[in-house]
Write a protein that holds these residues in place. Structure first.
Motif, mmCIF file in Angstrom:
data_model
loop_
_atom_site.group_PDB
_atom_site.id
_atom_site.type_symbol
_atom_site.label_atom_id
_atom_site.label_comp_id
_atom_site.label_asym_id
_atom_site.label_seq_id
_atom_site.Cartn_x
_atom_site.Cartn_y
_atom_site.Cartn_z
ATOM 1 N N LEU A 160 10.938 -12.535 43.721
ATOM 2 C CA LEU A 160 9.966 -13.102 44.658
ATOM 3 C C LEU A 160 9.124 -14.184 43.988
ATOM 4 N N GLU A 161 8.593 -13.858 42.819
ATOM 5 C CA GLU A 161 7.625 -14.736 42.152
ATOM 6 C C GLU A 161 8.264 -16.008 41.612
ATOM 7 N N ASN A 162 9.466 -15.904 41.076
ATOM 8 C CA ASN A 162 10.050 -17.024 40.351
ATOM 9 C C ASN A 162 11.073 -17.831 41.134
ATOM 10 N N ILE A 163 11.643 -17.247 42.184
ATOM 11 C CA ILE A 163 12.733 -17.941 42.881
ATOM 12 C C ILE A 163 12.470 -18.078 44.380
ATOM 13 N N VAL A 164 12.267 -16.959 45.070
ATOM 14 C CA VAL A 164 12.252 -16.979 46.539
ATOM 15 C C VAL A 164 11.019 -17.711 47.073
ATOM 16 N N ILE A 200 -5.785 -10.103 51.436
ATOM 17 C CA ILE A 200 -4.906 -10.765 50.462
ATOM 18 C C ILE A 200 -3.531 -11.017 51.076
ATOM 19 N N ILE A 201 -2.918 -9.951 51.610
ATOM 20 C CA ILE A 201 -1.598 -10.061 52.228
ATOM 21 C C ILE A 201 -1.693 -9.495 53.641
ATOM 22 N N PRO A 202 -1.552 -10.308 54.674
ATOM 23 C CA PRO A 202 -1.496 -9.769 56.038
ATOM 24 C C PRO A 202 -0.251 -8.890 56.200
ATOM 25 N N ILE A 203 -0.442 -7.636 56.607
ATOM 26 C CA ILE A 203 0.664 -6.690 56.773
ATOM 27 C C ILE A 203 0.537 -6.044 58.145
ATOM 28 N N VAL A 204 1.638 -5.991 58.865
ATOM 29 C CA VAL A 204 1.664 -5.433 60.216
ATOM 30 C C VAL A 204 2.761 -4.388 60.286
ATOM 31 N N LEU A 237 1.753 -7.278 42.991
ATOM 32 C CA LEU A 237 2.050 -7.860 44.301
ATOM 33 C C LEU A 237 0.894 -8.748 44.750
ATOM 34 N N ARG A 238 -0.320 -8.280 44.516
ATOM 35 C CA ARG A 238 -1.497 -9.069 44.881
ATOM 36 C C ARG A 238 -1.524 -10.393 44.118
ATOM 37 N N ALA A 239 -1.212 -10.347 42.833
ATOM 38 C CA ALA A 239 -1.216 -11.558 42.010
ATOM 39 C C ALA A 239 -0.166 -12.560 42.493
ATOM 40 N N ILE A 240 0.995 -12.067 42.879
ATOM 41 C CA ILE A 240 2.042 -12.949 43.399
ATOM 42 C C ILE A 240 1.560 -13.641 44.662
ATOM 43 N N ALA A 241 0.932 -12.863 45.560
ATOM 44 C CA ALA A 241 0.477 -13.404 46.841
ATOM 45 C C ALA A 241 -0.666 -14.396 46.672
ATOM 46 N N GLU A 242 -1.506 -14.178 45.690
ATOM 47 C CA GLU A 242 -2.617 -15.108 45.474
ATOM 48 C C GLU A 242 -2.118 -16.470 45.007
ATOM 49 N N ASN A 243 -0.986 -16.483 44.320
ATOM 50 C CA ASN A 243 -0.405 -17.739 43.838
ATOM 51 C C ASN A 243 0.411 -18.423 44.931
ATOM 52 N N ARG A 244 1.254 -17.653 45.598
ATOM 53 C CA ARG A 244 2.070 -18.196 46.699
ATOM 54 C C ARG A 244 2.025 -17.183 47.845
ATOM 55 N N PRO A 245 1.180 -17.419 48.842
ATOM 56 C CA PRO A 245 0.909 -16.409 49.870
ATOM 57 C C PRO A 245 2.111 -16.128 50.770
ATOM 58 N N LEU A 265 8.401 -2.246 47.651
ATOM 59 C CA LEU A 265 7.666 -3.510 47.551
ATOM 60 C C LEU A 265 6.247 -3.303 47.046
ATOM 61 N N PHE A 266 5.697 -2.100 47.267
ATOM 62 C CA PHE A 266 4.307 -1.828 46.913
ATOM 63 C C PHE A 266 4.184 -0.995 45.635
ATOM 64 N N HIS A 267 5.244 -0.992 44.846
ATOM 65 C CA HIS A 267 5.279 -0.169 43.638
ATOM 66 C C HIS A 267 4.123 -0.501 42.687
#
Length: 570
Positions: A524-528, A429-433, A388-396, A381-383
């Motif tokens: 993730l970005e386009n569908i989910v 940007i992305i809360p991760i636990v 990943l940051r850009a995706i989260a900024e658009n849809r968190p 997921l972190f490749h």
């Protein structure tokens, strides 16, 4: 107490680890959870079985993580006398020209429906043994290769002997993975021909008679995951337990391969998903490897809010999970969503309690919890951090992770440290636990409280992967590579979503694996994420699909009925 269990014929189920309950740490991960679900369904269905495992007094290990993600391990000790009763029998197994004595504790696994299954927890912590031998059953998967072989002698040979000493009427033996394969050699010893009846070149044993009563379930498509022992060590510990020529013929010429021994000594051999059976047949050409896809126990892995929902609309679903087929037409969408909100609140509370972090209930949670090892690819997921940051900024969205690395898996430990670095890079940007010390309690909170269940192993190395089945019981869609059970369970956009292309072996899988990160980001970005954020009704439809199409099928009741008809009754 024992008397009620020895009247009828039983299937003897051997497994190195069994997850009996959260407070009993006799399991490390998926294999043990599967074994526990097997027995729970057997109890529900009143199938006569008896399970044999090790007491593992010090458990697997308790995981601690510092602020850099460095894993440390400590014993996870438990007291068998609190949960089980000692049995009045002792047997001895030969190890290094001495007798190591083995006794057992009886744990009775009780179904919520009233069924009862006996579980024998083998124990060498006896006064008759040396201090070294008393420790054989202490640590699950602990110690060096000699310690591991001693444990497998106790499990296979000792377990078979103890069942005999306790007068269990065993109809068949079921080997759950190769750890217990030495029990087949013990059975051969019981079926040795008189020396006077043998002609030159004859085998000394009735091999077909042993095969007829043995079933073997293989769980790994990785050659490195199969237990193998050098014959020098085998004969040092076991000497001439069984004729050496026979052992080499059955278990391999160069080393004792427990998987090959189990396959050669079992009439019924199966993989744990259709894809896994295909891979296993290629690994072991000439063997017939059938497929019984794993399942999860309905009552255990549906969280309380969903149990109540199913009870209200589909009474009897726990005993007949196929009733969940009607979830998409018989359970109102708003009730499914409100039930999920309640389950998600449970996960948020656990995260706050264990990690001191407050997650946003309005944002989707990606859940990922697996054994931390390279082929599971927890870092996929972190490749591409920037993407990943850009995706989260658009849809968190938010991420919750969990999982242990084996104490000797330095690469797995390094993966956890790398995940912590990603957490720091994406802070704000992305809360991760990362939830430490993954166990059954945390697993239930994660599979029920996440919004999306993520699974990203290297293809084709996922044998089955049952965590996604648990998620389905709680209406959580899967986002997974097409491997293991998901090849059968994925209906695109209906039960969840696939990552990348389908493949089953060789060069095609190498190409597909290299493209998986890009495929994950695109999905993730386009569908989910757009569906979650912008179409709640459409999202709940996928939740309904996960329940009706996946939970109704991929459960351990269905699995055990398959074992009964395909393997046990023959």
């Amino acid at each position: 107490m024992l008397r009620e269990f020895i009247r009828n014929e039983r299937i003897a189920y051997f497994s190195m680890e069994i997850a009996l309950q959260n407070e009993i740490p006799t399991y490390s991960g998926g294999l043990g959870i599967l074994a526990g679900d097997t027995l729970r369904s057997a109890a529900d269905l009143e199938m006569p079985m008896v399970a044999v495992t090790l007491v593992s007094r010090l458990g697997y290990f308790r995981q601690s993580l510092d602020d850099q993600g460095r894993q440390s391990e400590s014993p996870d000790a438990w007291s068998p006398e609190k949960y089980a009763v000692p049995l009045p029998a002792k047997i001895a197994v030969p190890i290094e020209d001495r007798s190591v004595w083995v006794s057992a504790w009886l744990y009775v696994l009780e179904s919520y429906l009233g069924g009862r299954q006996p579980v024998l927890l083998l124990d060498t912590d006896l006064d008759e043994n040396t201090e070294e031998d008393r420790r054989i059953t202490d640590r699950l998967y602990g110690g060096d290769v000699a310690y591991r072989l001693k444990q497998e002698i106790v499990l296979g040979v000792g377990g078979a002997r103890l069942l005999h000493a306790l007068d269990f009427n065993v109809r068949q033996y079921h080997l759950n993975e190769g750890h217990s394969a030495l029990l087949t050699l013990e059975l051969l010893r019981r079926r040795a021909y008189p020396a006077d009846d043998l002609r030159p070149g004859d085998t000394p044993y009735d091999i077909p008679a042993v095969r007829e009563i043995c079933n073997f379930t293989t769980h790994t498509p990785l050659a490195a995951g199969q237990d193998k022992f050098p014959y020098e060590l085998v004969y040092h510990l076991l000497d001439d337990f069984v004729d050496r020529e026979t052992v080499h013929h059955l278990a391999g010429q160069d080393e004792l391969n427990m998987t090959r021994l189990a396959m050669n000594m079992s009439d019924y051999v199966n993989g744990v998903a259709k894809r896994h059976a295909e891979v296993s047949r290629r690994m072991f050409p000439g063997y017939r490897v059938r497929a019984i896809t794993n399942g999860v126990h309905p009552h255990t892995w549906a969280c309380i809010p969903f149990r109540k929902l199913y009870d209200a609309h589909l009474p009897g679903w726990c005993h007949e999970p196929e009733q969940l087929l009607r979830a998409d037409c018989c359970i109102p969408k708003d009730q499914i969503w409100q039930t999920h909100v309640a389950a998600k609140a449970g996960l948020l509370a656990l995260v706050a309690e264990r990690c001191g972090i407050t997650l946003d209930p309005a944002l989707p949670i990606l859940g990922f919890a697996r054994r931390m090892t390279a082929y599971k690819r927890p870092d996929l997921l972190f490749h591409d951090i920037d993407r990943l940051r850009a995706i989260a900024e658009n849809r968190p969205f938010q991420i919750v992770l969990a999982g242990k690395a084996h104490p000797r898996d330095e690469d797995g430990k390094a993966l956890i440290r790398q995940l912590y670095q990603y957490m720091q890079q994406l802070a704000g940007i992305i809360p991760i636990v990362f939830l430490p010390n993954y166990d059954m309690e945390i697993a239930l909170k994660l599979v029920s409280g996440s919004d999306i269940w993520l699974n990203t192993p290297l293809k084709p190395f996922e044998a089955s992967g049952t965590s996604g089945m648990k998620a389905a019981f709680n209406g959580v869609p899967n986002l997974s590579v097409l491997d293991g059970w998901w090849v059968e369970g994925c209906i695109e956009g209906v039960t969840g979503w696939s990552i990348g292309d389908n493949c089953d072996d060789g060069e095609n899988c190498d190409i597909a694996n290299n493209n998986d990160a890009d495929a994950l980001y695109r999905k993730l970005e386009n569908i989910v994420l757009p569906l979650y954020h912008e179409d709640r009704d459409g999202w709940i439809s996928v939740m309904q699909g996960a329940i009706s199409k996946n939970a109704s099928m991929f459960n351990s009741h269905h699995m055990m009925r398959r074992y009964a008809t395909d393997a046990y009754i023959r």
